[in-house]
Design a protein around this motif. Structure first.
Motif, PDB file in Angstrom:
ATOM      1  N   ILE A  10       0.837  -1.206   0.000  1.00 14.14           N
ATOM      2  CA  ILE A  10       0.000   0.000   0.000  1.00 14.14           C
ATOM      3  C   ILE A  10       0.872   1.256   0.000  1.00 14.14           C
ATOM      4  CG2 ILE A  10      -1.597   1.367   1.428  1.00 14.14           C
ATOM      5  CD1 ILE A  10      -2.889  -1.334   2.223  1.00 14.14           C
ATOM      6  N   TYR A  20      -7.293   0.149  -3.345  1.00 11.22           N
ATOM      7  CA  TYR A  20      -8.423  -0.425  -2.617  1.00 11.22           C
ATOM      8  C   TYR A  20      -8.448  -1.954  -2.582  1.00 11.22           C
ATOM      9  CZ  TYR A  20      -9.653   4.411  -2.442  1.00 11.22           C
ATOM     10  OH  TYR A  20      -9.594   5.765  -2.201  1.00 11.22           O
ATOM     11  N   PHE A  23      -6.257  -2.613   0.286  1.00  9.04           N
ATOM     12  CA  PHE A  23      -6.934  -2.312   1.546  1.00  9.04           C
ATOM     13  C   PHE A  23      -7.908  -3.443   1.906  1.00  9.04           C
ATOM     14  CE2 PHE A  23      -5.992   2.369   0.890  1.00  9.04           C
ATOM     15  CZ  PHE A  23      -5.206   2.486   2.029  1.00  9.04           C
ATOM     16  N   ARG A  27      -7.822  -5.770   5.405  1.00 11.15           N
ATOM     17  CA  ARG A  27      -8.916  -5.982   6.359  1.00 11.15           C
ATOM     18  C   ARG A  27      -9.051  -7.433   6.798  1.00 11.15           C
ATOM     19  NH1 ARG A  27     -11.673  -2.270   2.963  1.00 11.15           N
ATOM     20  NH2 ARG A  27     -12.570  -4.042   1.850  1.00 11.15           N
ATOM     21  N   SER A  42      -7.361  -1.795  10.332  1.00  8.36           N
ATOM     22  CA  SER A  42      -7.964  -1.545   9.021  1.00  8.36           C
ATOM     23  C   SER A  42      -9.469  -1.725   8.944  1.00  8.36           C
ATOM     24  CB  SER A  42      -7.314  -2.474   7.983  1.00  8.36           C
ATOM     25  OG  SER A  42      -7.436  -3.826   8.387  1.00  8.36           O
ATOM     26  N   GLN A 285      -5.918   9.029   3.620  1.00  8.13           N
ATOM     27  CA  GLN A 285      -6.092   7.582   3.566  1.00  8.13           C
ATOM     28  C   GLN A 285      -5.616   6.876   4.833  1.00  8.13           C
ATOM     29  OE1 GLN A 285      -6.021   5.611  -0.161  1.00  8.13           O
ATOM     30  NE2 GLN A 285      -7.701   7.063  -0.218  1.00  8.13           N
ATOM     31  N   ILE A 286      -4.637   7.444   5.485  1.00  7.30           N
ATOM     32  CA  ILE A 286      -3.961   6.785   6.599  1.00  7.30           C
ATOM     33  C   ILE A 286      -3.639   7.806   7.678  1.00  7.30           C
ATOM     34  CG2 ILE A 286      -1.830   5.591   7.304  1.00  7.30           C
ATOM     35  CD1 ILE A 286      -1.639   4.557   4.392  1.00  7.30           C
ATOM     36  N   ALA A 312      -5.823   2.761   9.119  1.00  3.92           N
ATOM     37  CA  ALA A 312      -6.047   2.790   7.669  1.00  3.92           C
ATOM     38  C   ALA A 312      -7.486   3.235   7.398  1.00  3.92           C
ATOM     39  CB  ALA A 312      -5.769   1.421   7.064  1.00  3.92           C
ATOM     40  N   ALA A 315      -9.369   1.998   4.291  1.00  2.60           N
ATOM     41  CA  ALA A 315      -9.833   0.611   4.400  1.00  2.60           C
ATOM     42  C   ALA A 315     -11.092   0.545   5.249  1.00  2.60           C
ATOM     43  CB  ALA A 315      -8.732  -0.264   4.997  1.00  2.60           C
TER      44      ALA A 315
END
Length: 403
Positions: A10, A20, A23, A27, A42, A285-286, A312, A315
């Protein structure tokens, strides 16, 4: 040679155009320990829990072993209560309710005027870079207006912000060098803002910087260092993220032409469209600056005290356990609880401003550009995995309708 973990993939700029699927793989292990001892979280429920957990610190000085020097004067985004709460209250006093309730909405006419001028500026062409020519200039002009930065200094501000943003991603091999670069650029920016703050102290105006340097109240006053660190935070957060929100938004609409036409024909639809963008293509995103203050057990995994924690957000907002059909872009979702602005005490300070800017720009672009079409899909992306958005967004169109 060891293979990359999902999280390392990532972080790799090679996958920036579509992270994605990765991500989604992330998960599968809601709390994943990395080789360096970082714990990556996540899934939506677990992220929300940690965003509200007082055992999770935003102050990098609490890391068991800091791999980089902490900021000399952290902004409130990098502090914990009660320090965080005091500085946030002092800043919000000059930005929003209850003391300054009309500031954001009062900027609406100026935002619309600037947007109109920017779109007028590409009217004589048939191809434009919507990042350089529209998505960037508006947020820069707005945050500089809010802070009280002279218009002629806006280009230098953007250059400083760009250089700082490039250093924010976690896990790069050249992190130490990036940190040195960030400190050098930050010093230049801080020096400029310190000088401007002194001018405002002697000659205060109606801008936010004047409020920060002159206000005295129950929470005391900001020190000169606190004024500068807060101003740097507002500059970075106040325009870099909004540029990405606008660019991601236009890219998504161009990929969904039926929806683009609906937004053009039903202007009110732009409001839930922006909300869905914050879930589906979030500019942040993070979150990579959290630390466990105590042992924390979550999703069956214990995060030891002193460990770095990465949240994350991108995610979590696409977690199928939280939202149905998460990879479908649908502005008409009946419930749209997302992590686009984070959560807890660090919920995005500038959320109302970012929402309004994106709504105005996207509505005007959709209304005025005739038959807009992507030149390249995917477009080139900025390298940062934290603040993700196209570096350029070239679009062909058949003309520009009058304002």
């Amino acid at each position: 040679m060891t293979s990359q973990s999902v999280f390392e993939r990532i972080l790799d700029p090679a996958g920036r155009a579509d992270p994605y699927p990765l991500f989604g793989q992330l998960r599968a292990t809601p709390v994943a320990r990395q080789e360096d001892g970082t714990y990556v979280v996540s899934t939506y429920r677990e992220i929300v829990e940690l965003l509200h957990d007082p055992r999770v610190s935003s102050d990098r000085r609490n890391l068991a072993s800091a791999a980089e020097p902490p900021d000399r004067y952290p902004a409130f985004i990098g502090l914990d209560p009660p320090e965080h709460d005091r500085l946030r209250r002092l800043t919000m006093r000059h930005f929003g309710p209850p003391h300054s309730p009309g500031l954001v909405d009062g900027l609406r006419p100026a935002m619309l005027r600037i947007t109109t001028e920017l779109i007028d500026g590409i009217a004589g062409k048939r191809r434009a870079d919507l990042v350089d020519e529209v998505a960037y200039p508006l947020p820069v002009a707005v945050i500089c207006r809010v802070l009280g930065v002279p218009q002629e200094d806006e280009p230098q501000f953007h250059a400083w912000a760009d250089q700082i943003i490039e250093t924010l991603g976690p896990g790069e091999e050249d992190r130490a060098e990036r940190e040195r670069e960030r400190q050098a650029v930050s010093k230049q920016l801080e020096g400029y803002l310190a000088g401007l703050a002194e001018v405002r102290r002697e000659q205060p105006g109606e801008d936010l910087l004047s409020g920060l340097v002159t206000y005295r109240g129950a929470d005391g006053a900001m020190t000169p260092q606190e004024v500068v660190s807060t101003s740097v935070l507002l500059l970075i957060a106040g325009h870099e993220t909004t540029i990405n929100l606008i660019a991601n938004g236009m890219l998504t609409l161009l990929r969904h032409p039926d929806l683009l036409r609906r937004v053009r024909d039903e202007p009110g639809l732009v409001v839930p469209t922006v909300e869905e963008l914050l879930r589906y293509e979030p500019p942040v995103q993070i979150i990579s600056s959290r630390t466990a203050l105590d042992d924390i057990t979550i999703a069956g995994t214990t995060i030891p005290a002193g460990s770095p924690i990465v949240l994350a957000l991108a995610a979590g907002s696409r977690d199928p356990a939280h939202v149905s059909d998460p990879d479908r872009f649908d502005p008409c979702r009946p419930r749209n609880e997302h992590l686009g602005f984070g959560g807890g005490v660090h919920y995005c300070f500038g959320a109302p401003l970012a929402r309004l800017e994106a709504q105005i720009v996207l509505a005007e672009l959709v209304r005025r550009l005739r038959d807009p079409r992507l030149v390249a899909d995917p477009p080139p992306y900025r390298p940062s995995p934290v603040l993700r958005g196209p570096r350029h967004l070239l679009v062909d169109y058949d003309g520009v309708d009058p304002a």
